[in-house]
Design a protein around this motif. Structure first.
Motif, mmCIF file in Angstrom:
data_model
loop_
_atom_site.group_PDB
_atom_site.id
_atom_site.type_symbol
_atom_site.label_atom_id
_atom_site.label_comp_id
_atom_site.label_asym_id
_atom_site.label_seq_id
_atom_site.Cartn_x
_atom_site.Cartn_y
_atom_site.Cartn_z
ATOM 1 N N VAL A 135 0.845 -1.192 0.000
ATOM 2 C CA VAL A 135 0.000 0.000 0.000
ATOM 3 C C VAL A 135 0.881 1.242 0.000
ATOM 4 O O VAL A 135 1.764 1.385 0.857
ATOM 5 N N THR A 136 0.638 2.147 -0.958
ATOM 6 C CA THR A 136 1.414 3.397 -1.018
ATOM 7 C C THR A 136 0.620 4.591 -0.515
ATOM 8 O O THR A 136 1.209 5.599 -0.134
ATOM 9 N N LYS A 137 -0.704 4.486 -0.522
ATOM 10 C CA LYS A 137 -1.532 5.625 -0.108
ATOM 11 C C LYS A 137 -2.880 5.109 0.390
ATOM 12 O O LYS A 137 -3.495 4.241 -0.220
ATOM 13 N N GLY A 138 -3.336 5.651 1.523
ATOM 14 C CA GLY A 138 -4.664 5.326 2.027
ATOM 15 C C GLY A 138 -4.670 4.176 3.015
ATOM 16 O O GLY A 138 -3.631 3.736 3.515
ATOM 17 N N LYS A 139 -5.857 3.686 3.289
ATOM 18 C CA LYS A 139 -6.084 2.580 4.214
ATOM 19 C C LYS A 139 -6.922 1.545 3.480
ATOM 20 O O LYS A 139 -8.012 1.864 2.987
ATOM 21 N N LEU A 140 -6.432 0.322 3.406
ATOM 22 C CA LEU A 140 -7.033 -0.725 2.581
ATOM 23 C C LEU A 140 -7.426 -1.923 3.425
ATOM 24 O O LEU A 140 -6.628 -2.403 4.240
ATOM 25 N N LYS A 141 -8.655 -2.391 3.215
ATOM 26 C CA LYS A 141 -9.079 -3.654 3.832
ATOM 27 C C LYS A 141 -9.028 -4.719 2.747
ATOM 28 O O LYS A 141 -9.656 -4.589 1.701
ATOM 29 N N HIS A 165 -10.679 -12.913 -3.073
ATOM 30 C CA HIS A 165 -10.185 -11.715 -2.412
ATOM 31 C C HIS A 165 -10.944 -10.472 -2.871
ATOM 32 O O HIS A 165 -11.324 -10.359 -4.021
ATOM 33 N N THR A 166 -11.179 -9.592 -1.883
ATOM 34 C CA THR A 166 -11.806 -8.299 -2.148
ATOM 35 C C THR A 166 -10.928 -7.214 -1.543
ATOM 36 O O THR A 166 -10.162 -7.463 -0.607
ATOM 37 N N PHE A 167 -11.059 -6.025 -2.109
ATOM 38 C CA PHE A 167 -10.288 -4.882 -1.648
ATOM 39 C C PHE A 167 -11.255 -3.739 -1.391
ATOM 40 O O PHE A 167 -12.133 -3.470 -2.210
ATOM 41 N N GLU A 168 -11.104 -3.068 -0.240
ATOM 42 C CA GLU A 168 -11.981 -1.951 0.101
ATOM 43 C C GLU A 168 -11.151 -0.793 0.636
ATOM 44 O O GLU A 168 -10.325 -0.971 1.530
ATOM 45 N N ASN A 169 -11.380 0.381 0.077
ATOM 46 C CA ASN A 169 -10.707 1.590 0.533
ATOM 47 C C ASN A 169 -11.448 2.100 1.764
ATOM 48 O O ASN A 169 -12.612 2.495 1.677
ATOM 49 N N LEU A 170 -10.796 2.114 2.894
ATOM 50 C CA LEU A 170 -11.408 2.576 4.138
ATOM 51 C C LEU A 170 -11.169 4.063 4.374
ATOM 52 O O LEU A 170 -11.660 4.613 5.355
ATOM 53 N N SER A 171 -10.406 4.704 3.497
ATOM 54 C CA SER A 171 -10.054 6.108 3.714
ATOM 55 C C SER A 171 -10.963 7.062 2.950
ATOM 56 O O SER A 171 -11.652 6.672 2.012
ATOM 57 N N GLY A 172 -10.927 8.312 3.357
ATOM 58 C CA GLY A 172 -11.719 9.360 2.726
ATOM 59 C C GLY A 172 -11.101 9.901 1.450
ATOM 60 O O GLY A 172 -11.706 10.704 0.751
ATOM 61 N N GLY A 173 -9.885 9.481 1.144
ATOM 62 C CA GLY A 173 -9.210 9.867 -0.097
ATOM 63 C C GLY A 173 -8.913 8.632 -0.917
ATOM 64 O O GLY A 173 -9.229 7.513 -0.516
ATOM 65 N N PRO A 174 -8.280 8.808 -2.072
ATOM 66 C CA PRO A 174 -7.946 7.652 -2.902
ATOM 67 C C PRO A 174 -6.982 6.704 -2.187
ATOM 68 O O PRO A 174 -6.156 7.132 -1.388
ATOM 69 N N CYS A 175 -7.091 5.427 -2.480
ATOM 70 C CA CYS A 175 -6.179 4.413 -1.969
ATOM 71 C C CYS A 175 -5.399 3.862 -3.168
ATOM 72 O O CYS A 175 -5.987 3.599 -4.221
ATOM 73 N N GLU A 176 -4.108 3.715 -2.998
ATOM 74 C CA GLU A 176 -3.256 3.247 -4.086
ATOM 75 C C GLU A 176 -2.394 2.109 -3.563
ATOM 76 O O GLU A 176 -1.811 2.214 -2.477
#
Length: 187
Positions: A135-141, A165-176
């Protein structure tokens, strides 16, 4: 970015190279014949999970299915020529960074998820495929066969690719996040 018509052309070409009928690809992938036909005609895009099922059934990575440069001894791939797939419904973006040598076994991709967006579930790969995620940016589940892993910028996760597998962005901004999909053990 891969347009529906370009994706459709690539899917049809790959299916025909393997001498599969629409019915055979449908049976192998679990995607309906009608959906495959719509994608091939460019009448419809494909969700990322559907794209994953089709690629897996064709023994390809998603990057190999959507296209890109082939074998060269030294290969520079400019940002504008990197194959990119954007899922319309979620805004999930998958950018292929590695050269797409058939039979090479490594697929290096950059994924971007809009705020609070979720992918998947991605179908599992064949046994022997491994994934390395950074993960380079954000918070990922990341959910692997129902088990949740929460990662933040700088975190790394290794897992067998033969799990859903699933990926979910938990942050208020983009996740990378980067993923290296390694199928070299299958070669």
């Amino acid at each position: 970015m891969t347009s529906p018509s370009r994706l459709g052309d690539a899917l049809k070409r790959r299916r025909q190279e393997q001498r599969l009928t629409l019915e055979q690809l449908a049976a192998k992938s679990g995607v309906s014949r009608a959906a495959i036909s719509k994608i091939e005609r460019g009448d419809s895009g494909a969700s990322t999970p559907v794209l994953g099922k089709l690629a897996e059934a064709l023994d390809l990575s998603i990057s190999q299915l959507v296209g890109g440069p082939r074998s060269e001894p030294v290969l520079y791939i400019s940002h504008d020529s990197q194959p990119t797939y954007v899922e319309e419904k979620t805004g999930f973006e998958r950018r292929s960074l590695s050269p797409l040598y058939l039979g090479r076994g490594i697929d290096f991709v950059l994924n971007r998820l809009p705020p609070r967006a979720k992918t998947g579930p991605f179908p599992s790969h064949r046994a022997g495929v491994e994934e390395h995620l950074y993960v380079t940016k954000g918070k990922l589940k990341v959910t692997l066969n129902g088990e949740e892993h929460i990662l933040k910028s700088g975190d790394f996760l290794f897992y067998r690719g033969d799990m859903n597998h699933t990926f979910e962005n938990l942050s208020g901004g983009p996740c990378e996040y980067f993923i290296v999909i390694d199928s070299t053990r299958l070669r």
